[in-house]
Design an enzyme around this catalytic site. Structure first.
Site, PDB file in Angstrom:
ATOM      1  N   ASP A 114       0.857  -1.175   0.000  1.00  9.31           N
ATOM      2  CA  ASP A 114       0.000   0.000   0.000  1.00  9.31           C
ATOM      3  C   ASP A 114       0.903   1.238   0.000  1.00  9.31           C
ATOM      4  O   ASP A 114       2.095   1.151   0.349  1.00  9.31           O
ATOM      5  CB  ASP A 114      -0.878  -0.049   1.258  1.00  9.31           C
ATOM      6  CG  ASP A 114      -1.717   1.189   1.444  1.00  9.31           C
ATOM      7  OD1 ASP A 114      -2.328   1.632   0.454  1.00  9.31           O
ATOM      8  OD2 ASP A 114      -1.764   1.710   2.570  1.00  9.31           O
ATOM      9  N   ASP A 116      -0.393   5.013   0.905  1.00  7.37           N
ATOM     10  CA  ASP A 116      -0.719   6.004   1.931  1.00  7.37           C
ATOM     11  C   ASP A 116      -0.572   5.435   3.337  1.00  7.37           C
ATOM     12  O   ASP A 116      -1.092   4.358   3.648  1.00  7.37           O
ATOM     13  CB  ASP A 116      -2.148   6.507   1.749  1.00  7.37           C
ATOM     14  CG  ASP A 116      -2.329   7.310   0.469  1.00  7.37           C
ATOM     15  OD1 ASP A 116      -1.313   7.677  -0.147  1.00  7.37           O
ATOM     16  OD2 ASP A 116      -3.481   7.567   0.088  1.00  7.37           O
ATOM     17  N   GLU A 123      -1.730  10.594   4.046  1.00  9.56           N
ATOM     18  CA  GLU A 123      -2.848  10.192   3.200  1.00  9.56           C
ATOM     19  C   GLU A 123      -2.972  11.268   2.122  1.00  9.56           C
ATOM     20  O   GLU A 123      -3.325  12.413   2.404  1.00  9.56           O
ATOM     21  CB  GLU A 123      -4.147  10.108   4.014  1.00  9.56           C
ATOM     22  CG  GLU A 123      -4.184   8.988   5.030  1.00  9.56           C
ATOM     23  CD  GLU A 123      -4.382   7.619   4.388  1.00  9.56           C
ATOM     24  OE1 GLU A 123      -4.952   7.552   3.271  1.00  9.56           O
ATOM     25  OE2 GLU A 123      -3.954   6.622   5.015  1.00  9.56           O
ATOM     26  N   ARG A 159     -15.294  11.641  -1.096  1.00 11.80           N
ATOM     27  CA  ARG A 159     -14.188  12.564  -0.838  1.00 11.80           C
ATOM     28  C   ARG A 159     -13.723  13.257  -2.117  1.00 11.80           C
ATOM     29  O   ARG A 159     -13.448  14.466  -2.117  1.00 11.80           O
ATOM     30  CB  ARG A 159     -13.022  11.820  -0.179  1.00 11.80           C
ATOM     31  CG  ARG A 159     -13.270  11.445   1.268  1.00 11.80           C
ATOM     32  CD  ARG A 159     -12.146  10.589   1.826  1.00 11.80           C
ATOM     33  NE  ARG A 159     -12.143   9.255   1.214  1.00 11.80           N
ATOM     34  CZ  ARG A 159     -11.123   8.406   1.284  1.00 11.80           C
ATOM     35  NH1 ARG A 159     -10.008   8.762   1.918  1.00 11.80           N
ATOM     36  NH2 ARG A 159     -11.201   7.218   0.733  1.00 11.80           N
ATOM     37  N   SER A 203      -2.286   0.943  -4.718  1.00 15.62           N
ATOM     38  CA  SER A 203      -2.910   1.900  -3.806  1.00 15.62           C
ATOM     39  C   SER A 203      -4.331   2.234  -4.206  1.00 15.62           C
ATOM     40  O   SER A 203      -4.661   2.299  -5.392  1.00 15.62           O
ATOM     41  CB  SER A 203      -2.076   3.197  -3.790  1.00 15.62           C
ATOM     42  OG  SER A 203      -2.710   4.214  -3.036  1.00 15.62           O
ATOM     43  N   GLY A 204      -5.155   2.464  -3.186  1.00 19.86           N
ATOM     44  CA  GLY A 204      -6.476   3.007  -3.411  1.00 19.86           C
ATOM     45  C   GLY A 204      -6.412   4.504  -3.638  1.00 19.86           C
ATOM     46  O   GLY A 204      -7.429   5.149  -3.891  1.00 19.86           O
ATOM     47  N   LYS A 248      -7.105  -4.978  -4.932  1.00 26.63           N
ATOM     48  CA  LYS A 248      -5.742  -5.172  -4.427  1.00 26.63           C
ATOM     49  C   LYS A 248      -5.408  -6.659  -4.378  1.00 26.63           C
ATOM     50  O   LYS A 248      -4.293  -7.073  -4.721  1.00 26.63           O
ATOM     51  CB  LYS A 248      -5.578  -4.535  -3.044  1.00 26.63           C
ATOM     52  CG  LYS A 248      -5.513  -3.016  -3.082  1.00 26.63           C
ATOM     53  CD  LYS A 248      -5.084  -2.444  -1.735  1.00 26.63           C
ATOM     54  CE  LYS A 248      -4.869  -0.950  -1.815  1.00 26.63           C
ATOM     55  NZ  LYS A 248      -4.288  -0.383  -0.597  1.00 26.63           N
ATOM     56  N   ASP A 271      -1.971  -0.741   5.933  1.00 26.87           N
ATOM     57  CA  ASP A 271      -2.394  -0.208   7.227  1.00 26.87           C
ATOM     58  C   ASP A 271      -3.905  -0.117   7.392  1.00 26.87           C
ATOM     59  O   ASP A 271      -4.398   0.009   8.503  1.00 26.87           O
ATOM     60  CB  ASP A 271      -1.816   1.192   7.432  1.00 26.87           C
ATOM     61  CG  ASP A 271      -2.517   2.232   6.573  1.00 26.87           C
ATOM     62  OD1 ASP A 271      -3.135   3.153   7.129  1.00 26.87           O
ATOM     63  OD2 ASP A 271      -2.451   2.122   5.336  1.00 26.87           O
TER      64      ASP A 271
END
Length: 324
Positions: A114, A116, A123, A159, A203-204, A248, A271
């Site tokens: 990952d 962030d 982030e 977001r 990564s998202g 992922k 995380d």
């Protein structure tokens, strides 16, 4: 680099030679101490006192950036694993990180991490939102999503919608001013590469950032989500399909398959809740400064030391670390 060897002098409880049986499995117990090598050894001796002979000698994995690592091989019944993990964690306290992992196949040939709050200390979306004056609002949603309290895809689109109209120059400004690698990131990636592993940042977050962080940290490749823009400003939309929890895991499966490996050959790091699927699927899933839901499901957690703990947990000696 020499393969990790089981020290011939290490013995089981009762001083019998260490021999894996049908009812036991061979494990490597590792402690990485921020204090001293003697402390790492005392953690292992204290936690494993009921499972190993008192005269056992431990294998030093050396020191890196004031992190002292030792490990020992032990045969355990699966029913004893939970007890050993608790003992190791309690003995180390807040001065080190520990793990009890299968000794076979410790060295991994594929790294998926990952981005962030794992490879970097921020982030990205939260930091980008600060340029729109919305950091506190966006950060609150991020925190709930990473704990697993919100659906990741919904939280992401919500977001990003809040950033509608933000100028594209804010992305580079955000990267330049806010984004920093976590300690040990470059050494982790460089060492894995030197030992022949493929490395993938997944990564998202967004490709604008994954592309730059991948170069900064030294990853072979990267994957992420896409921010949609009109040429000068963000439109508040995210490219589809969204790269989330299952994506992922799919990235892990695809990367392993392309290399002719199995998921058991992979090390994953993360995380947040959207990392859980890949962490639980890989051969070695590590939680880094993770949310409780992630730490509870991972094979081991890195809470005190830097990202090079992922190398020590594979039995890699500090002399073989690569400082880029």
């Amino acid at each position: 680099v020499e393969p990790y060897c089981i020290p011939a002098h290490v013995k089981c409880q009762g001083s019998a030679p260490l021999t894996e049986t049908e009812s036991t499995r061979r494990y490597a117990a590792t402690c990485i101490s921020r204090s001293s090598a003697s402390h790492a050894n005392s953690v292992l001796r204290g936690a494993l006192n009921d499972y190993l002979a008192r005269e056992m000698e431990l294998q030093s994995l050396g020191e890196w950036e004031q992190q002292f690592a030792s490990d020992v091989i032990v045969d355990l019944h699966e029913a004893d694993l939970a007890d050993v993990r608790v003992r190791l964690s309690a003995a180390a306290g807040d001065t080190g990180d520990t793990a009890i992992l299968p000794a076979a196949g410790r060295r991994k040939r594929l790294l998926l991490s990952d981005m962030d709050s794992t490879i970097i200390g921020q982030e990205c979306l939260d930091e980008l939102a600060d340029f729109a004056g919305l950091k506190s609002e966006v950060s609150a949603i991020t925190e709930r999503a990473m704990r697993g309290d919100l659906d990741f895809d919904t939280a992401l689109t919500t977001r990003v919608r809040m950033l509608d109209g933000l100028g594209l120059d804010a992305l580079q400004a955000c990267f330049d001013a806010r984004i920093t690698l976590n300690p040990g990131a470059r050494t982790l990636v460089a060492t894995m590469r030197a030992l022949g592993a493929e490395t993938l940042l997944v990564s998202g977050g967004f490709t604008f950032f994954t592309e730059r962080v991948a170069v900064l940290a030294g990853f072979h490749d990267h994957q992420g989500n896409t921010l949609i823009d009109d040429g000068s400003r963000l439109t508040g939309a995210v490219g589809q399909p969204i790269l989330g929890r299952e994506a992922k895991r799919n990235a892990l499966n695809d990367a392993a398959g392309a290399l002719g490996l199995t998921v058991g050959d992979a090390l994953t790091l993360g995380d947040g809740a959207n990392d859980l699927a890949m962490i639980k699927t890989s051969g070695l899933g590590l939680a880094y400064r993770a949310k409780p839901v992630v730490a509870a499901e991972a094979d081991a957690a890195i809470n005190v030391c830097d990202l090079t703990a992922a190398l020590f947990f594979q039995g890699i000696h500090a002399r073989d670390f690569v400082a880029p």
